[in-house]
Write a protein that holds these residues in place. Structure first.
Motif, PDB file in Angstrom:
ATOM      1  N   ASP A 210       0.939  -1.835  -0.065  1.00 48.86           N
ATOM      2  CA  ASP A 210       0.136   0.091   0.456  1.00 48.86           C
ATOM      3  C   ASP A 210       0.875   1.528  -0.022  1.00 48.86           C
ATOM      4  OD1 ASP A 210      -3.077   1.487   0.033  1.00 48.86           O
ATOM      5  OD2 ASP A 210      -2.438   1.664   2.378  1.00 48.86           O
ATOM      6  N   TYR A 211       0.932   2.023  -1.323  1.00 47.28           N
ATOM      7  CA  TYR A 211       1.452   3.102  -1.252  1.00 47.28           C
ATOM      8  C   TYR A 211       0.711   4.228  -2.095  1.00 47.28           C
ATOM      9  CZ  TYR A 211       5.323   6.312  -2.740  1.00 47.28           C
ATOM     10  OH  TYR A 211       5.840   7.667  -1.851  1.00 47.28           O
ATOM     11  N   LEU A 212       0.190   5.164  -0.562  1.00 43.36           N
ATOM     12  CA  LEU A 212      -0.280   5.956  -1.886  1.00 43.36           C
ATOM     13  C   LEU A 212      -1.871   5.592  -2.560  1.00 43.36           C
ATOM     14  CD1 LEU A 212       1.932   8.505  -3.610  1.00 43.36           C
ATOM     15  CD2 LEU A 212       0.701   8.612  -1.297  1.00 43.36           C
ATOM     16  N   GLY A 213      -2.056   4.602  -1.904  1.00 41.54           N
ATOM     17  CA  GLY A 213      -3.170   4.520  -2.839  1.00 41.54           C
ATOM     18  C   GLY A 213      -3.154   3.087  -3.613  1.00 41.54           C
ATOM     19  N   GLY A 214      -3.767   3.718  -4.516  1.00 39.68           N
ATOM     20  CA  GLY A 214      -3.044   2.636  -6.003  1.00 39.68           C
ATOM     21  C   GLY A 214      -4.135   1.020  -6.000  1.00 39.68           C
ATOM     22  N   GLU A 215      -5.450   2.182  -6.925  1.00 39.32           N
ATOM     23  CA  GLU A 215      -6.041   1.148  -7.054  1.00 39.32           C
ATOM     24  C   GLU A 215      -5.053  -0.487  -8.135  1.00 39.32           C
ATOM     25  OE1 GLU A 215      -7.422   5.251  -7.804  1.00 39.32           O
ATOM     26  OE2 GLU A 215      -5.421   3.828  -8.162  1.00 39.32           O
ATOM     27  N   PRO A 216      -6.773  -1.328  -7.585  1.00 38.53           N
ATOM     28  CA  PRO A 216      -6.148  -2.759  -8.036  1.00 38.53           C
ATOM     29  C   PRO A 216      -5.535  -2.916  -9.770  1.00 38.53           C
ATOM     30  CG  PRO A 216      -8.543  -2.949  -8.005  1.00 38.53           C
ATOM     31  CD  PRO A 216      -7.618  -0.956  -7.395  1.00 38.53           C
ATOM     32  N   LEU A 217      -6.191  -2.206 -10.743  1.00 36.32           N
ATOM     33  CA  LEU A 217      -6.331  -2.902 -12.284  1.00 36.32           C
ATOM     34  C   LEU A 217      -4.125  -2.046 -12.177  1.00 36.32           C
ATOM     35  CD1 LEU A 217      -9.192  -3.198 -14.222  1.00 36.32           C
ATOM     36  CD2 LEU A 217      -7.660  -4.849 -12.898  1.00 36.32           C
ATOM     37  N   PHE A 218      -4.314  -0.881 -11.722  1.00 40.84           N
ATOM     38  CA  PHE A 218      -2.844  -0.641 -12.003  1.00 40.84           C
ATOM     39  C   PHE A 218      -1.955  -1.191 -11.234  1.00 40.84           C
ATOM     40  CE2 PHE A 218       0.434   2.512 -10.645  1.00 40.84           C
ATOM     41  CZ  PHE A 218       1.022   2.936 -12.526  1.00 40.84           C
ATOM     42  N   LYS A 219      -2.065  -1.702  -9.923  1.00 38.19           N
ATOM     43  CA  LYS A 219      -1.201  -2.824  -9.339  1.00 38.19           C
ATOM     44  C   LYS A 219      -0.553  -4.075 -10.524  1.00 38.19           C
ATOM     45  CE  LYS A 219      -1.670  -0.970  -4.640  1.00 38.19           C
ATOM     46  NZ  LYS A 219      -1.677  -2.325  -3.585  1.00 38.19           N
ATOM     47  N   ILE A 220      -1.889  -4.635 -10.855  1.00 39.67           N
ATOM     48  CA  ILE A 220      -1.667  -5.614 -11.381  1.00 39.67           C
ATOM     49  C   ILE A 220      -0.619  -5.488 -12.711  1.00 39.67           C
ATOM     50  CG2 ILE A 220      -2.926  -7.828 -13.201  1.00 39.67           C
ATOM     51  CD1 ILE A 220      -4.712  -7.259 -10.726  1.00 39.67           C
ATOM     52  N   LEU A 221      -1.124  -4.303 -13.415  1.00 38.33           N
ATOM     53  CA  LEU A 221      -0.324  -3.537 -14.773  1.00 38.33           C
ATOM     54  C   LEU A 221       1.166  -3.473 -13.982  1.00 38.33           C
ATOM     55  CD1 LEU A 221      -0.567  -3.268 -18.201  1.00 38.33           C
ATOM     56  CD2 LEU A 221      -1.185  -1.762 -17.275  1.00 38.33           C
ATOM     57  N   SER A 222       1.164  -2.695 -13.281  1.00 41.83           N
ATOM     58  CA  SER A 222       2.764  -2.567 -12.682  1.00 41.83           C
ATOM     59  C   SER A 222       3.109  -3.769 -12.667  1.00 41.83           C
ATOM     60  CB  SER A 222       2.408  -1.776 -11.558  1.00 41.83           C
ATOM     61  OG  SER A 222       1.864  -0.337 -11.935  1.00 41.83           O
ATOM     62  N   TYR A 223       2.744  -4.433 -12.022  1.00 40.93           N
ATOM     63  CA  TYR A 223       3.296  -5.740 -11.154  1.00 40.93           C
ATOM     64  C   TYR A 223       4.416  -6.545 -12.519  1.00 40.93           C
ATOM     65  CZ  TYR A 223       4.630 -10.371  -8.959  1.00 40.93           C
ATOM     66  OH  TYR A 223       5.574 -11.164  -8.441  1.00 40.93           O
ATOM     67  N   VAL A 224       3.137  -6.769 -13.047  1.00 39.89           N
ATOM     68  CA  VAL A 224       3.479  -7.870 -14.990  1.00 39.89           C
ATOM     69  C   VAL A 224       4.526  -6.802 -15.331  1.00 39.89           C
ATOM     70  CG1 VAL A 224       2.883  -8.881 -16.619  1.00 39.89           C
ATOM     71  CG2 VAL A 224       1.494  -9.051 -14.227  1.00 39.89           C
ATOM     72  N   SER A 225       4.331  -5.845 -15.621  1.00 40.29           N
ATOM     73  CA  SER A 225       4.940  -5.039 -16.532  1.00 40.29           C
ATOM     74  C   SER A 225       6.373  -5.081 -16.346  1.00 40.29           C
ATOM     75  CB  SER A 225       5.139  -3.768 -16.761  1.00 40.29           C
ATOM     76  OG  SER A 225       4.320  -3.056 -16.441  1.00 40.29           O
ATOM     77  N   ALA A 226       6.852  -4.766 -15.078  1.00 40.12           N
ATOM     78  CA  ALA A 226       8.084  -4.722 -14.153  1.00 40.12           C
ATOM     79  C   ALA A 226       8.827  -5.457 -13.487  1.00 40.12           C
ATOM     80  CB  ALA A 226       7.598  -3.644 -12.896  1.00 40.12           C
ATOM     81  N   HIS A 227       7.600  -6.621 -13.577  1.00 41.97           N
ATOM     82  CA  HIS A 227       8.857  -7.703 -12.916  1.00 41.97           C
ATOM     83  C   HIS A 227       9.340  -8.848 -13.709  1.00 41.97           C
ATOM     84  CE1 HIS A 227       9.645 -10.071  -9.874  1.00 41.97           C
ATOM     85  NE2 HIS A 227       8.716 -11.654 -10.321  1.00 41.97           N
ATOM     86  N   TYR A 228       8.873  -8.805 -15.292  1.00 38.26           N
ATOM     87  CA  TYR A 228       9.267  -9.701 -15.681  1.00 38.26           C
ATOM     88  C   TYR A 228       9.314  -8.905 -16.933  1.00 38.26           C
ATOM     89  CZ  TYR A 228       6.095 -13.094 -13.814  1.00 38.26           C
ATOM     90  OH  TYR A 228       5.511 -13.733 -13.127  1.00 38.26           O
ATOM     91  N   PHE A 229       9.603  -7.193 -17.657  1.00 38.03           N
ATOM     92  CA  PHE A 229      10.316  -6.579 -18.492  1.00 38.03           C
ATOM     93  C   PHE A 229      11.234  -5.179 -18.246  1.00 38.03           C
ATOM     94  CE2 PHE A 229       6.058  -8.323 -20.613  1.00 38.03           C
ATOM     95  CZ  PHE A 229       5.958  -9.003 -20.790  1.00 38.03           C
ATOM     96  N   GLY A 230      10.813  -5.397 -16.881  1.00 36.09           N
ATOM     97  CA  GLY A 230      12.074  -4.246 -16.349  1.00 36.09           C
ATOM     98  C   GLY A 230      11.246  -2.237 -16.710  1.00 36.09           C
ATOM     99  N   GLN A 231      12.682  -1.803 -16.593  1.00 41.25           N
ATOM    100  CA  GLN A 231      12.171  -0.147 -16.133  1.00 41.25           C
ATOM    101  C   GLN A 231      11.302   0.317 -17.535  1.00 41.25           C
ATOM    102  OE1 GLN A 231      14.709   1.887 -14.701  1.00 41.25           O
ATOM    103  NE2 GLN A 231      13.522   4.189 -15.176  1.00 41.25           N
ATOM    104  N   PHE A 232      12.076  -0.122 -18.787  1.00 40.74           N
ATOM    105  CA  PHE A 232      11.414  -0.248 -20.007  1.00 40.74           C
ATOM    106  C   PHE A 232      10.571  -0.311 -19.712  1.00 40.74           C
ATOM    107  CE2 PHE A 232      11.129  -0.534 -24.478  1.00 40.74           C
ATOM    108  CZ  PHE A 232      11.112   0.587 -25.377  1.00 40.74           C
ATOM    109  N   GLY A 233      10.416  -2.255 -20.120  1.00 42.21           N
ATOM    110  CA  GLY A 233       8.803  -2.159 -20.278  1.00 42.21           C
ATOM    111  C   GLY A 233       7.427  -2.087 -19.510  1.00 42.21           C
ATOM    112  N   TYR A 234       8.083  -1.052 -18.448  1.00 37.11           N
ATOM    113  CA  TYR A 234       6.862  -1.092 -16.999  1.00 37.11           C
ATOM    114  C   TYR A 234       6.601   0.006 -18.162  1.00 37.11           C
ATOM    115  CZ  TYR A 234       5.916   1.173 -12.991  1.00 37.11           C
ATOM    116  OH  TYR A 234       4.471   2.360 -12.151  1.00 37.11           O
TER     117      TYR A 234
END
Length: 347
Positions: A46-70
Motif C-alpha cells: 500500500d503506497y499512496l492508495g493504488g487502484e488494483p488494476l494499476f497494481k496488476i499492470l505495474s507488477y506484470v510489466s515491471a517484474h517481467y520486463f524491467g524499467q523500460f518495459g514498465y
C-alpha cells in the motif's frame, strides 16, 4: 505503427525525472514490483492508495520486463484505446488527425498522470458502447477504468447524459428513459452546464467533504487557493479552436445528434479547466471531458467536405493546439516533462 510505438519507446526510455508522478509513485511501484516474488504479495503493498488494476499492470510489466518495459507498457495502455476507437468507428482515414491532437494535448500529461491517463483512454474507448447503446459493456469498461483511477467513476454519468442530449423522437420515442427525458433535452443540456458552473463555485467546500467520504486525495487540500480566477493562458491558446468549432454548432447539431454530446463534453472541459484557479491540480478532472475534442475534430474531418475553408480551419486549430502545447509544457513546465532527457538514448 511508428506513430503508436515511438511515443511508447520515448516513454519507456525516459529518465525518472520526466513527469512529477514518476518520482511520487511511478518509481516506487516499479521498484517494489521487482522485489516481490508474487502478485498476491504485491497487491498487499500500500503506497499512496493504488487502484488494483494499476497494481496488476505495474507488477506484470515491471517484474517481467524491467524499467523500460514498465513505462513502455503504461504508455501503450494509453495510446492503444485511442487508435482502436478510430478503427472501430471506421475513421482510420483521419486517425492521423486524432493521434496528432492526442499527442499535442494529452501525451505529456500521460508521462506524468500515469494512472489517470490509462483510465481516460479506457473511458475514451468505452464511448463506443455509448454510441452503440450497450449500457452493460459501457459500465464494465467504466469499472475497468475505475480500477486504474478512482476519478473515472464520475464518467458513469456519460451514458445517461448522452441519451438525454441525443434524443431523436422517431428513434427513441418507445424507450422509457428517452420518452420521459428526451423532450426536455435542451433544458437538460442547460442544466448540466449550470451544474458544472455551480461545481466550480462550490468546489472549495465540496472537496473536503469528498475527501472525508472516500478517504483519498488528502494531498489536494494543500493546493486550494480559495478563490475563482480566470486562467488567461488557457483562453489565449484555446480561443481560436473554441471559436472555430462553435461557429458551426447549430449546423452540425442539426445534421447529427452526436455533435450535441461532443460539443457538450468540450464545453464542460472549458468550464472545469477553470478549477486551476481554485486548485492548481484539480483541473485534471477536465481532461476526461477535453479528450472528446479528439472525437469532435475527427468526426468533422470524416463527415464534412474538404473545402479549402474547412482545411484552413483545421490547420488553424492544430496551430493553436500547438501553442497550447508550447505554453503549458515548454514554458509553464506543466507536469515537468520538458526538457526530455534519456540516459538510455543518450539525450
Amino acid at each position: 505503427m511508428i506513430g503508436l510505438l515511438l511515443p511508447c519507446v520515448l516513454a519507456g526510455a525516459r529518465d525518472n525525472t520526466i513527469g512529477t508522478d514518476v518520482l511520487v509513485y511511478g518509481d516506487a511501484y516499479l521498484n517494489y514490483a521487482q522485489r516481490y516474488n508474487s502478485l498476491s504479495s504485491f497487491m498487499n503493498f500500500d503506497y499512496l492508495g493504488g487502484e488494483p488494476l494499476f497494481k496488476i499492470l505495474s507488477y506484470v510489466s515491471a517484474h517481467y520486463f524491467g524499467q523500460f518495459g514498465y513505462y513502455f507498457t503504461l504508455e501503450f495502455a494509453c495510446v492503444l484505446p485511442i487508435y482502436a476507437t478510430f478503427v472501430r468507428r471506421g475513421w482510420e482515414r483521419y486517425s492521423w488527425l486524432g493521434m496528432l491532437i492526442y499527442y499535442l494535448c494529452f501525451y505529456s500529461f500521460s508521462l506524468n498522470l500515469l494512472r489517470q491517463s490509462i483510465a481516460m483512454s479506457i473511458i475514451f474507448w468505452s464511448y463506443n458502447y455509448i454510441v452503440e447503446r450497450k449500457p452493460v459493456k459501457f459500465c464494465i469498461s467504466a469499472a475497468i477504468a475505475v480500477g486504474f483511477h478512482l476519478t473515472a467513476a464520475i464518467m458513469l454519468l456519460l451514458y445517461p447524459i448522452h441519451r438525454m442530449v441525443t434524443y431523436v423522437p422517431d428513434k427513441d420515442s418507445k424507450n422509457f428513459f428517452s420518452k420521459i427525458i428526451g423532450p426536455y433535452r435542451k433544458l437538460m443540456y442547460a442544466l448540466i452546464i449550470l451544474l458544472c458552473v455551480a461545481l466550480l463555485f462550490l468546489y472549495s467546500s465540496l472537496l473536503p467533504a469528498f475527501i472525508a467520504l472516500t478517504g483519498r486525495f488528502e494531498g489536494q487540500l494543500k493546493y486550494l487557493s480559495g478563490g475563482i480566477s480566470i486562467y488567461w493562458p488557457y483562453w489565449l491558446t484555446m480561443f481560436l479552436p473554441i471559436f472555430l468549432l462553435f461557429r458551426k454548432y447549430n449546423v452540425r447539431c442539426s445534421m447529427d445528434e452526436e455533435y450535441s454530446f461532443l460539443y457538450l463534453m468540450f464545453a464542460l472541459s472549458i468550464i472545469l479547466f477553470q478549477m486551476i484557479g481554485i486548485n492548481s491540480e484539480s483541473y485534471r478532472i477536465s481532461l476526461y471531458f477535453m479528450q472528446f475534442l479528439i472525437l469532435l475534430m475527427v468526426k468533422i474531418g470524416c463527415t464534412e467536405y474538404r473545402t479549402s475553408r474547412v482545411i484552413l480551419e483545421r490547420w488553424c486549430t492544430l496551430f493553436s493546439l500547438g501553442t497550447y502545447y508550447i505554453y503549458f509544457f515548454v514554458i509553464a513546465l506543466f507536469n515537468h516533462v520538458y526538457p526530455y532527457t534519456s540516459s538510455m538514448l543518450g539525450i
